[in-house]
Design an enzyme around this catalytic site. Sequence first.
Site, mmCIF file in Angstrom:
data_model
loop_
_atom_site.group_PDB
_atom_site.id
_atom_site.type_symbol
_atom_site.label_atom_id
_atom_site.label_comp_id
_atom_site.label_asym_id
_atom_site.label_seq_id
_atom_site.Cartn_x
_atom_site.Cartn_y
_atom_site.Cartn_z
ATOM 1 N N ARG A 1 0.815 -1.222 0.000
ATOM 2 C CA ARG A 1 0.000 0.000 0.000
ATOM 3 C C ARG A 1 0.851 1.275 0.000
ATOM 4 O O ARG A 1 0.449 2.290 0.560
ATOM 5 C CB ARG A 1 -0.975 0.008 1.188
ATOM 6 C CG ARG A 1 -1.881 -1.206 1.222
ATOM 7 C CD ARG A 1 -3.303 -0.832 0.887
ATOM 8 N NE ARG A 1 -4.194 -1.971 1.044
ATOM 9 C CZ ARG A 1 -5.224 -1.997 1.874
ATOM 10 N NH1 ARG A 1 -5.488 -0.952 2.631
ATOM 11 N NH2 ARG A 1 -6.003 -3.047 1.926
ATOM 12 N N ARG B 1 -2.918 6.374 -0.398
ATOM 13 C CA ARG B 1 -3.018 6.614 1.026
ATOM 14 C C ARG B 1 -2.323 7.892 1.487
ATOM 15 O O ARG B 1 -2.888 8.941 1.443
ATOM 16 C CB ARG B 1 -2.457 5.450 1.859
ATOM 17 C CG ARG B 1 -3.092 4.133 1.620
ATOM 18 C CD ARG B 1 -4.567 4.158 2.007
ATOM 19 N NE ARG B 1 -5.070 2.807 2.254
ATOM 20 C CZ ARG B 1 -5.320 1.939 1.291
ATOM 21 N NH1 ARG B 1 -5.134 2.291 0.037
ATOM 22 N NH2 ARG B 1 -5.787 0.751 1.585
ATOM 23 N N ARG C 1 -5.849 11.717 -7.898
ATOM 24 C CA ARG C 1 -7.172 11.080 -7.851
ATOM 25 C C ARG C 1 -8.330 12.061 -7.753
ATOM 26 O O ARG C 1 -9.496 11.643 -7.745
ATOM 27 C CB ARG C 1 -7.205 10.145 -6.643
ATOM 28 C CG ARG C 1 -6.806 8.746 -6.993
ATOM 29 C CD ARG C 1 -7.450 7.761 -6.076
ATOM 30 N NE ARG C 1 -8.850 8.006 -5.902
ATOM 31 C CZ ARG C 1 -9.543 7.586 -4.867
ATOM 32 N NH1 ARG C 1 -8.959 6.893 -3.923
ATOM 33 N NH2 ARG C 1 -10.835 7.823 -4.761
ATOM 34 N N ASP D 1 -6.648 -2.603 -7.457
ATOM 35 C CA ASP D 1 -7.242 -3.156 -6.249
ATOM 36 C C ASP D 1 -7.630 -4.601 -6.536
ATOM 37 O O ASP D 1 -7.863 -4.960 -7.698
ATOM 38 C CB ASP D 1 -8.474 -2.360 -5.797
ATOM 39 C CG ASP D 1 -8.894 -2.764 -4.391
ATOM 40 O OD1 ASP D 1 -8.272 -2.273 -3.430
ATOM 41 O OD2 ASP D 1 -9.795 -3.611 -4.249
ATOM 42 N N TYR E 1 -15.088 -11.275 0.730
ATOM 43 C CA TYR E 1 -15.820 -10.039 0.423
ATOM 44 C C TYR E 1 -17.112 -10.327 -0.326
ATOM 45 O O TYR E 1 -18.158 -9.731 -0.044
ATOM 46 C CB TYR E 1 -14.951 -9.097 -0.421
ATOM 47 C CG TYR E 1 -13.868 -8.394 0.365
ATOM 48 C CD1 TYR E 1 -14.179 -7.346 1.222
ATOM 49 C CD2 TYR E 1 -12.545 -8.771 0.258
ATOM 50 C CE1 TYR E 1 -13.194 -6.687 1.943
ATOM 51 C CE2 TYR E 1 -11.539 -8.122 0.968
ATOM 52 C CZ TYR E 1 -11.879 -7.075 1.812
ATOM 53 O OH TYR E 1 -10.909 -6.438 2.522
#
Length: 358
Positions: free
Chosen positions: A26, A30, A39, A75, A158
């Site tokens: 990651r 972040r 973004r 992702d 998920y």
Amino acid sequence: MTTTVPPLLEALAGRRPRRLPVWFMRQAGRSLPEYRAAREGLTMLESCLRPQVAAEITVQPVRRHRVDAAIFFSDIMVPLRLAGVAVEISPGIGPVFEKPVRSADDVRELVAHEPGDPQPVVEAVRLARAELDGVPSGDASWTPLIGFAGAPFTLAAYLVEGKPSRDHLAARALMHADPASWDALLGWCARVSGAFLRAQVEAGAAAVQLFDSWAGSLRRDDYVAHVAPYSKAALDAVSGVPKIHFGTGTGHLLPDVRDAGADAVGVDYRTPLDEANRLLGGATPLQGNVDPAMLAAGWDALSAHARDVVTRGYAAPGHVVNLGHGVPETTDPDVLTRLVELVHALPGSAKSAAEGAA
Ligand code: 1CP
């Protein structure tokens, strides 16, 4: 491109380059202000599917921190979205599905989806590779890009829960309540994850990592019988590049995680690397395992901890320094840059440490 092999690839082959390779799970996104700027106005999945944006975010941490690898900005949900599954990534929450997969009918409906066109992924990897080919790492003139995918169990957790969960109870119940549906579900997840890995390798990823973030919630017998064979199928979809297999809380599963087809095992922060090496019989390159919490503990505590991680890692045939899980969102980027500098200044092996001390 020179013939010198970058430190990451040396370490994943079980050798000890002069300089220890380091990257962070990651690292893309972040905590970086340039990530938030790239973004601006886009949802997470939109950013992943715009090749220029994804390539830019992939390369940002290499430019800033001089890490020894880029991880592709994407992702684990992207291959599901490409296959046409209704999933969104909700800010501050994570993946949320319009329709959780709970029954045999739900599974039948899901597995009718074919893996989608990977073109945006292929294009983004190519663009990132073009820049990374000119960024040195150690004595090599280029920096490798790591491709990745979610392992079938983590994806299924998920899909069945419909959102992030702590214990993955619904998924673990389905495994035993309806083994045929479980097999169909995990087989499908292995197929889409495998296709996602293959697209990245064909576009130029030099290594791959399979993330089984939630495998630690499983008993060993369930992992071996109902999960590992599908992880193996996903990893088997690619060849010719080193494969890292990572899970959290997997201290009780390390040899099984390796046996699913990994060249190197990612160890979370709970198991010291010398112990992980012993559990694996001393023959497997390791990746890890600075505790992410230590990034906010002050430099004295962090640097002492990082030195301890490196010293314990000397036991393994090869070591890629990383965190024991992802970079927390609140991390000060300068701390990561300083940590990279520290790791690069430390001896690359027990032998060079002893020579330095002599
Ligand atoms: O820097 C990198 O590592 C590259 C990009 C990357 C990777 C490898 C992202 C970007 N996600 C992942 C993998 C991923 N995604 C995993 C496996 C690794 C891990 O355990 O950390 C998992 C479980 C996910 C699912 C996911 N996506 C979560 C976790 C939710 C939960 O259950 O706790 C979250 C928060 C996301 C969104 C996401 N993915 C990536 C980013 C930068 C973000 C945040 C986006 C945002 O909030 O706007």
